[in-house]
Design a protein around this motif. Structure first.
Motif, PDB file in Angstrom:
ATOM      1  N   SER B  54     -25.881 -43.556 -25.440  1.00  0.00           N
ATOM      2  CA  SER B  54     -25.666 -42.309 -24.708  1.00  0.00           C
ATOM      3  C   SER B  54     -24.897 -42.578 -23.414  1.00  0.00           C
ATOM      4  O   SER B  54     -23.972 -41.853 -23.068  1.00  0.00           O
ATOM      5  N   GLU B  55     -25.287 -43.661 -22.728  1.00  0.00           N
ATOM      6  CA  GLU B  55     -24.595 -44.028 -21.492  1.00  0.00           C
ATOM      7  C   GLU B  55     -23.187 -44.517 -21.765  1.00  0.00           C
ATOM      8  O   GLU B  55     -22.229 -44.084 -21.150  1.00  0.00           O
ATOM      9  N   MET B  56     -23.066 -45.444 -22.740  1.00  0.00           N
ATOM     10  CA  MET B  56     -21.776 -46.084 -22.992  1.00  0.00           C
ATOM     11  C   MET B  56     -20.707 -45.090 -23.440  1.00  0.00           C
ATOM     12  O   MET B  56     -19.552 -45.208 -23.077  1.00  0.00           O
ATOM     13  N   PHE B  57     -21.108 -44.141 -24.273  1.00  0.00           N
ATOM     14  CA  PHE B  57     -20.130 -43.213 -24.850  1.00  0.00           C
ATOM     15  C   PHE B  57     -20.237 -41.812 -24.249  1.00  0.00           C
ATOM     16  O   PHE B  57     -19.637 -40.890 -24.775  1.00  0.00           O
TER      17      PHE B  57
END
Lengths: 392, 440
Positions: B54-57
């Motif tokens: 969720s954070e990375m993308f």
């Protein structure tokens, strides 16, 4: 003809710098309720210096607002309709009718351990009290000393999902980092957190900007422990940080904050944006203590730079974006970072003035916090050195 | 002086952008692999992975879906799916994005989810505008689907999809390994449970032996005390009552020993047919008057190595149990004996866990009744010691049958249906092949 338009919010702000806590609260609340023209407030928001006798302060406010829901916290300066109340400046009070919204809050004190679970529990409880609605906002007010505040945000997000705006700020103590307090009705919560659920029939939009630009190369966080970055690129984090700044000698721990506040880390996002993280101190082990939320191992950070002007330049954009989403807004809630106020120095009142100038007739109200909450994409919703706003 | 014209600056910026993208991709993979390498239960690993994705993308919704029926997928974990939506199944129907990703074993990218009629309703409800569906591949099969959604018009790129596919390969391996580990742990747990049961059984047997020995001494002493008392003394009645109570307690101890497969009775070659034929007349007398008992016995002897006392007890318990199953006091009991090949002996996992038939044939003693029958819950408890539905019962009849049969290297099965009656079958290994036996 029946007027089917939703009721408008009426909001007023008040402030006081009186020394007596009860009288200061009473004076600020008295000013805040004037625009309500006799209607009882549905929500009272309070931000104040931690120097007051806080139970007395709340008693003074509630002597005017009665049992209306009260939320708030101590901070590091307040923003009240274009005025900046600096350290020890006093108290700001916002009083508002419900209009098309429904407000409900849930809080807890003495929180320790799993902040994710705490976030879930408070979000669930506040939503249950407010009842269901097509849209909503969850305003978070937490003690800044609870630990990794992103854990709290992600717990809230597990309950809300993306349709609910997440906004708010972490309570402060005028940058002493010893004790901050959260307010809920007449209670002063130690190690506390609060979720204010704002049920709405229309979307509520959170806006956040910072005005920092990268000045260093992307660096990989290779080791993080608790609230500290231990290694960047496999080397001691403090050394790498100092290299990025081009320093020829190492920073003394006591001198670190004066530099790091001007050069926070930017956590690189997929769309090229940066989420700001401020290193609060440097340890003897060469690790960097991050305030609020440590970039996880495997993430990329860059050392950032900015100026008073670049940081202040985002105020117009924040206000415009927030008010564009709510053309009939009655109040603009703002959460700016205490670090920004420190950087502004003597120009600190400028931000509050610019915010109000951009907002025009819409009153602005907020405080300088120790972490700003604004989820706009993905689960990450905790920021440092940033300006955040939501219009109601 | 170094030339720094526009072309050079453009080239430098492009190189810097490439460098940053490479750093970003490396860090994404590093971070994911670091999470997946942690020693944690699968649910926690999945949650951490989804939070990181969720954070990375910058994905507002991330869910790892696993099949939950022929056309449904349910989240094994999810971020951004509120509680009221997390239990609503995703579609795995032909033509759905999940089904396409699974069938093609390739990512499905949706650039405009708002106008997409095949988009899952929960994602549409959350305002997801762009999405990516990726098959999660195990070493042999597709284990599920990873879905990421954004509530902004920012589509997932082919480069994102390539990176996510690399991640899902790793996620698939971890999911597969964790499931295998958990299956192994469940097996270990069952083995430990079995060991515990065996240990408890040994302890219960020791206690039953001990009680039986003590009760024998009590009964002997009471007998002597009774002899010493003059006829007509009131105390003789109390002593007689104590003798009866001790005798009954001794019977229970012996039955417990039978249930636990411990017996004092010698086993010898025994004609099961003859033994049952001789025992039945007495049992018929104990049945309610309107209960008919019919037998289907073979002509030839069926020899088992057994204790006659215990075989009679098994038969008695089954027949009397069948008689008590006639709620109206009338009905039919059929007692049949026949020879069956080992292939037809299908043990009940509940009654004989881990038991498998030997190579040779078995004698099957079958007791059918058209009484009240048992529902699955009752059946599950019927062989537990001291479980009884009868007001006066001891709850040891069927457990004794089970214990005796187990001790004789056999097994017991039951077919039962409420209102339709029950069929109990006892299988005991035959000791002499049929062709070598002759009835007298």
């Amino acid at each position: 003809m029946i007027d089917s338009a939703p009721p408008r919010v009426r909001a007023g702000t008040g402030m006081s710098g009186l020394k007596d806590a009860f009288e200061a609260g009473k004076a600020a609340a008295t000013g805040a309720i004037v625009p309500l023209t006799g209607d009882p407030p549905a929500l009272v928001m309070v931000f104040a210096t931690p120097r007051y006798d806080l139970p007395e302060l709340l008693a003074g406010i509630r002597s005017v607002t009665g049992t209306a829901l009260l939320v708030g916290s101590t901070g590091s300066g307040e923003i009240v309709r274009g005025e900046y109340l600096g350290f020890g400046g006093g108290v700001g009070v916002l009083a508002m009718t419900a209009g098309p919204y429904r407000f409900a809050a849930a809080s807890a004190s003495e929180i320790s351990g799993d902040l994710d679970q705490a976030g879930q529990a408070l979000a669930r409880a506040s939503r249950a009290k407010a009842g269901s609605s097509p849209y909503a906002a969850a305003m978070l007010i937490t003690d800044s000393l609870l630990g990794d505040l992103q854990q709290f945000v992600q717990g809230v997000y597990r309950i809300t999902g993306p349709k609910v705006a997440i906004v708010g700020g972490a309570a402060g103590d005028e940058q002493r980092f010893v004790q901050s307090s959260v307010f809920h009705d007449d209670a002063v919560l130690d190690k506390g957190a609060l979720v204010l659920w704002i049920a709405s029939d229309r979307p509520l939009r959170v806006v956040t900007r910072h005005g920092w630009d990268p000045i260093g190369a992307p660096l990989l966080v290779t080791r993080a422990e608790g609230t500290e970055i231990a290694e960047l690129g496999g080397r001691p984090a403090a050394s790498v940080y100092e290299e990025q700044l081009g320093l020829t000698s190492t920073l003394a721990p006591e001198a670190f904050w004066a530099t790091s506040i001007l050069h926070p880390f930017g956590l690189l996002q997929p769309d090229g944006r940066h989420v700001i993280r401020v290193a609060r101190s440097k340890t003897e082990r060469g690790t960097l203590m991050i305030h609020g939320c440590v970039p996880p191992v495997g993430s990329a950070v860059q050392v950032m730079g900015g100026s008073v002007d670049s940081l202040l330049s985002v105020t117009d954009e924040v206000v415009d974006d927030a008010l564009d989403s709510q053309p009939d807004a009655a109040v603009l809630l703002t959460f700016s970072c205490a670090a920004r106020a420190m950087i502004f120095g003597e120009r600190a009142p400028e931000e509050a003035r610019r915010l109000q100038a951009s907002a025009g007739a819409v009153p602005t109200f907020g405080f300088y916090c120790c972490a700003e909450f604004a989820r706009t994409a993905g689960v990450l919703g905790t920021h440092n050195a940033t300006l955040t706003a939501v219009a109601l | 002086m170094i030339y720094d014209g526009p072309e050079r600056r453009v080239a430098r910026d492009a190189a810097l952008a490439e460098y940053r993208a490479a750093i970003r991709d490396t860090t994404r993979l590093n971070r994911l692999f670091a999470i997946l390498g942690e020693p944690a239960p699968l649910a926690i690993l999945v949650d951490r992975v989804l939070l990181a994705l969720s954070e990375m993308f910058a994905a507002d919704v991330v869910a790892l879906l696993q099949p939950a029926g022929p056309d449904d997928l349910l989240p094994l974990g999810a971020i951004g799916l509120p509680e009221e939506l997390i239990r609503r199944p995703f579609s795995g129907l032909e033509g759905s994005h999940a089904a396409v990703a699974i069938n093609d074993r390739a990512p499905v990218l949706v650039e405009n989810a708002l106008g997409d009629p095949t988009m899952d309703l929960q994602l549409a409800e959350l305002g997801v505008e762009t999405a990516a569906w990726l098959p999660v591949l195990g070493s042999q099969e597709v284990l599920g689907v990873l879905v990421l959604g954004r509530c902004q018009p920012v589509p997932f790129t082919r480069s994102d999809a390539d990176m996510l596919m690399a991640m899902t390969y790793r996620i698939g391996l971890v999911v597969e390994r964790a499931r295998a580990d958990e299956a192994g742990k469940r097996l270990d747990s069952r083995l430990r449970q079995a060991e515990k049961v065996e240990s408890l059984g040994r302890m219960a047997a020791a206690i039953a032996h001990h009680f039986n020995n003590k009760l024998t001494a009590v009964m002997g002493s009471l007998e002597l005390a009774l002899d010493d008392l003059a006829v007509g003394r009131d105390a003789r009645i109390e002593i007689a009552n104590a003798q009866e109570a001790a005798r009954q307690a001794s019977v229970v101890s012996l039955m417990m020993l039978s249930y636990l497969g411990q017996s004092f009775h010698a086993r010898e070659a025994l004609d099961l047919v003859a033994t049952c034929r001789e025992a039945l007349p007495e049992l018929i007398c104990s049945l309610p008057p309107k209960v008919q008992l019919r037998t289907e016995f073979p002509e030839a002897a069926l020899t088992v190595r057994a204790s006659e006392v215990e075989i009679r007890q098994v038969l008695a318990n089954l027949v009397l149990n069948a008689g008590e199953a006639m709620a109206t006091g009338e009905g039919e009991i059929v007692v049949a004996i026949r020879e069956v090949p080992a292939s037809q002996v299908v043990p009940s996992p509940l009654l004989s866990p881990g038991w498998t038939p030997g190579a040779g044939p078995y004698a099957c003693l079958e007791v059918f009744d058209n009484g009240s029958g048992m529902d699955p819950k009752l059946l599950g408890n019927a062989f537990d010691p001291f479980f009884t539905t009868k007001f006066t019962g001891r709850g040891l009849g069927l457990p004794v049958v089970l214990g005796v049969v187990r001790a004789h290297h056999g097994t017991v099965t039951v077919d039962s249906e409420p209102g339709r009656g029950s069929t109990f079958r006892v299988f005991l290994p035959l000791t002499v092949p049929t062709q070598d036996r002759k009835r007298e």
